[in-house]
Design a protein around this motif. Sequence first.
Motif, PDB file in Angstrom:
ATOM      1  N   PRO A   1      35.593  48.110  36.316  1.00 34.64           N
ATOM      2  CA  PRO A   1      36.786  47.934  35.475  1.00 34.64           C
ATOM      3  C   PRO A   1      37.929  47.257  36.237  1.00 34.64           C
ATOM      4  CG  PRO A   1      35.840  50.099  35.099  1.00 34.64           C
ATOM      5  CD  PRO A   1      35.079  49.493  36.248  1.00 34.64           C
ATOM      6  N   ARG A   2      38.059  47.578  37.534  1.00 31.00           N
ATOM      7  CA  ARG A   2      39.120  46.992  38.342  1.00 31.00           C
ATOM      8  C   ARG A   2      38.970  45.458  38.429  1.00 31.00           C
ATOM      9  NH1 ARG A   2      44.236  46.688  39.861  1.00 31.00           N
ATOM     10  NH2 ARG A   2      44.432  45.614  41.849  1.00 31.00           N
ATOM     11  N   THR A   3      37.733  44.987  38.554  1.00 31.93           N
ATOM     12  CA  THR A   3      37.489  43.549  38.619  1.00 31.93           C
ATOM     13  C   THR A   3      38.016  42.851  37.379  1.00 31.93           C
ATOM     14  OG1 THR A   3      35.576  43.602  40.077  1.00 31.93           O
ATOM     15  CG2 THR A   3      35.641  41.825  38.471  1.00 31.93           C
ATOM     16  N   TRP A   4      37.659  43.388  36.206  1.00 32.80           N
ATOM     17  CA  TRP A   4      38.065  42.729  34.954  1.00 32.80           C
ATOM     18  C   TRP A   4      39.557  42.869  34.711  1.00 32.80           C
ATOM     19  CZ3 TRP A   4      34.249  39.774  34.724  1.00 32.80           C
ATOM     20  CH2 TRP A   4      32.962  40.203  34.979  1.00 32.80           C
ATOM     21  N   GLU A   5      40.131  43.988  35.167  1.00 31.95           N
ATOM     22  CA  GLU A   5      41.588  44.132  35.067  1.00 31.95           C
ATOM     23  C   GLU A   5      42.276  43.093  35.943  1.00 31.95           C
ATOM     24  OE1 GLU A   5      42.272  48.137  36.297  1.00 31.95           O
ATOM     25  OE2 GLU A   5      41.268  48.984  34.538  1.00 31.95           O
ATOM     26  N   SER A   6      41.715  42.864  37.135  1.00 39.69           N
ATOM     27  CA  SER A   6      42.317  41.894  38.056  1.00 39.69           C
ATOM     28  C   SER A   6      42.297  40.493  37.460  1.00 39.69           C
ATOM     29  CB  SER A   6      41.560  41.880  39.388  1.00 39.69           C
ATOM     30  OG  SER A   6      41.653  43.121  40.024  1.00 39.69           O
ATOM     31  N   ILE A   7      41.154  40.113  36.888  1.00 44.37           N
ATOM     32  CA  ILE A   7      41.051  38.776  36.303  1.00 44.37           C
ATOM     33  C   ILE A   7      42.067  38.615  35.162  1.00 44.37           C
ATOM     34  CG2 ILE A   7      39.547  37.293  34.901  1.00 44.37           C
ATOM     35  CD1 ILE A   7      37.217  38.238  36.696  1.00 44.37           C
TER      36      ILE A   7
ATOM     37  N   LEU B   1      51.742  37.710  42.349  1.00 41.52           N
ATOM     38  CA  LEU B   1      50.393  38.171  42.692  1.00 41.52           C
ATOM     39  C   LEU B   1      50.460  39.224  43.791  1.00 41.52           C
ATOM     40  CD1 LEU B   1      48.588  34.692  42.770  1.00 41.52           C
ATOM     41  CD2 LEU B   1      48.093  36.532  41.146  1.00 41.52           C
ATOM     42  N   TYR B   2      51.325  38.951  44.764  1.00 44.93           N
ATOM     43  CA  TYR B   2      51.476  39.891  45.884  1.00 44.93           C
ATOM     44  C   TYR B   2      52.070  41.216  45.394  1.00 44.93           C
ATOM     45  CZ  TYR B   2      53.082  41.733  50.378  1.00 44.93           C
ATOM     46  OH  TYR B   2      53.316  42.528  51.463  1.00 44.93           O
ATOM     47  N   ASP B   3      53.108  41.119  44.576  1.00 42.98           N
ATOM     48  CA  ASP B   3      53.752  42.330  44.051  1.00 42.98           C
ATOM     49  C   ASP B   3      52.781  43.153  43.195  1.00 42.98           C
ATOM     50  OD1 ASP B   3      56.073  41.673  45.319  1.00 42.98           O
ATOM     51  OD2 ASP B   3      57.071  40.840  43.547  1.00 42.98           O
ATOM     52  N   ALA B   4      51.817  42.459  42.561  1.00 45.45           N
ATOM     53  CA  ALA B   4      50.844  43.164  41.714  1.00 45.45           C
ATOM     54  C   ALA B   4      49.689  43.743  42.534  1.00 45.45           C
ATOM     55  CB  ALA B   4      50.292  42.202  40.664  1.00 45.45           C
ATOM     56  N   GLY B   5      49.728  43.523  43.845  1.00 46.84           N
ATOM     57  CA  GLY B   5      48.677  44.082  44.700  1.00 46.84           C
ATOM     58  C   GLY B   5      47.382  43.295  44.682  1.00 46.84           C
TER      59      GLY B   5
ATOM     60  N   LEU C   1      34.989  42.583  27.806  1.00 47.40           N
ATOM     61  CA  LEU C   1      34.490  43.926  28.086  1.00 47.40           C
ATOM     62  C   LEU C   1      35.012  44.379  29.440  1.00 47.40           C
ATOM     63  CD1 LEU C   1      30.735  43.208  27.161  1.00 47.40           C
ATOM     64  CD2 LEU C   1      32.561  43.961  25.630  1.00 47.40           C
ATOM     65  N   THR C   2      35.318  45.632  29.574  1.00 49.17           N
ATOM     66  CA  THR C   2      35.810  46.123  30.864  1.00 49.17           C
ATOM     67  C   THR C   2      34.926  47.222  31.455  1.00 49.17           C
ATOM     68  OG1 THR C   2      37.284  47.659  29.711  1.00 49.17           O
ATOM     69  CG2 THR C   2      38.232  45.555  30.399  1.00 49.17           C
ATOM     70  N   GLU C   3      34.014  47.766  30.672  1.00 47.87           N
ATOM     71  CA  GLU C   3      33.115  48.817  31.181  1.00 47.87           C
ATOM     72  C   GLU C   3      31.680  48.291  31.165  1.00 47.87           C
ATOM     73  OE1 GLU C   3      33.822  51.868  32.257  1.00 47.87           O
ATOM     74  OE2 GLU C   3      35.955  52.030  31.727  1.00 47.87           O
TER      75      GLU C   3
END
Lengths: 266, 178
Positions: free
Chosen positions: A125-131, A75-79, A31-33
């Motif tokens: 959503p950003r947290t789950w996208e990052s993981i 990881l660095y390039d992906a911010g 889930l992302t939301e």
Amino acid sequence: MSYRWNPEAFERDLAEAFARAERGEPVVPYLTEDATGGLAAPGTGFKFGREIEYDLPESLKPHQDAINQAIARDLYDAGLTRDPWTHPYHTGHDGGYYEGDNGWRLEQDVSVAGELVSPPLYDTPRTWESIQLVCEIIKSHGGVATPSTGGHIHVDTSAFDHIPAFYQRLLSLVNRNYFGVIQTQIKLALGTVGLALRLGDDQFPLNHHEKDVAGNHTEHRRRLDYSSYLELADHLYHRAADKAQLTALFAITQWNEKKKSPGRYE
Amino acid sequence: MSEANRAAVVIRNTSAADRPPAMPVKVDGSLYRYEMIFSGGGSRAYADEPDELVGALRPGYDALGTPEERREARARIALDAQVRAQAELAAAGPLEECTPEERAVLLGGRHVPPAPEEWAAPVPLVLVTSFYEPAGSLPRPRGPEELQVWLDPADDWTLLTSLHAAGTIKVAILQDSP
């Protein structure tokens, strides 16, 4: 929707998890939301952190340093990180965790190939996208999850203040008993911390006042006795989607046999 | 290594089912004097001085400039450990055999140190020496010694040994250490 009052809902969620496995789909939904139903909502929920360990197949181990450098660069390039380097073990713990979207840190770990340490996170959503992105980068370089790899989940218990009762309840709860799995484990930790704050003393211990010690679930599953799991799922979450997700994790969990010695150290 | 950057070497611990991790050595190949297992058994720290081990428990401890700041930091470590150790003892039980008054003392907030005149409940009470005589003003509870677990942040070594005795950490000294 209560599992205990509607056991057919649990049976359905369990069957759907097995069906997803048979179709080759990810068994545990992601889930992302509002993934945690408010448990880790920014500003009002529990802050959490996640460590993700990875290893390499034997064929890639001679190239571990180069692979870790490549992972650090991606990881660095992906911010996701503040620098393209691999840091010594425990850098975050000793020197402080970074805050923000780019606060992930790649650390050395002698027991496995490497470990990603997250910044303090909330349910966004950003947290789950990052993981998801972290896992994809690790996998793209050959990183794998093995029985040697794990990952601690840290949940901020500052709401417990200096009150032993909350920690005692948390211990009582704990002693009782690739994206989607990580998220569900995080939600399980968050839900358990929330439960320690929420339940009253007269509701302890759960499971009909019987201790649900490690190893019991192997026997329970052999007997198709899911009662202690249904009770826990009902207490942890009120949303059907959360219970279904937890049940999917339950379906793919390999429960340990009872150990003769419960101690970790001799 | 200079005084400014002395720090314990921290490594991840292995599970009891695995072999212990390889012990780190100093530049000259010798072993460190102390080993500490902490973080719920998840980490091991190696150092030659007790204050380096305390620094592993409380990052930033080595950078504190005054004895008063260090004393306060040690007291915070003891207070945090007191809450967790008390919770573990209460979870281990037998909490159900305690009276409501005893349960209130065991599980109540530690914003104020517990001050029962006597402690004879079946679950031990964890206390921090700073608040009780002779270091503090509160009288020590009467009762069987084995039912009182004392954490002593008076100095680095008393803190570590009292945490060890309480079961919060494990500290070992190299056997052939001078």
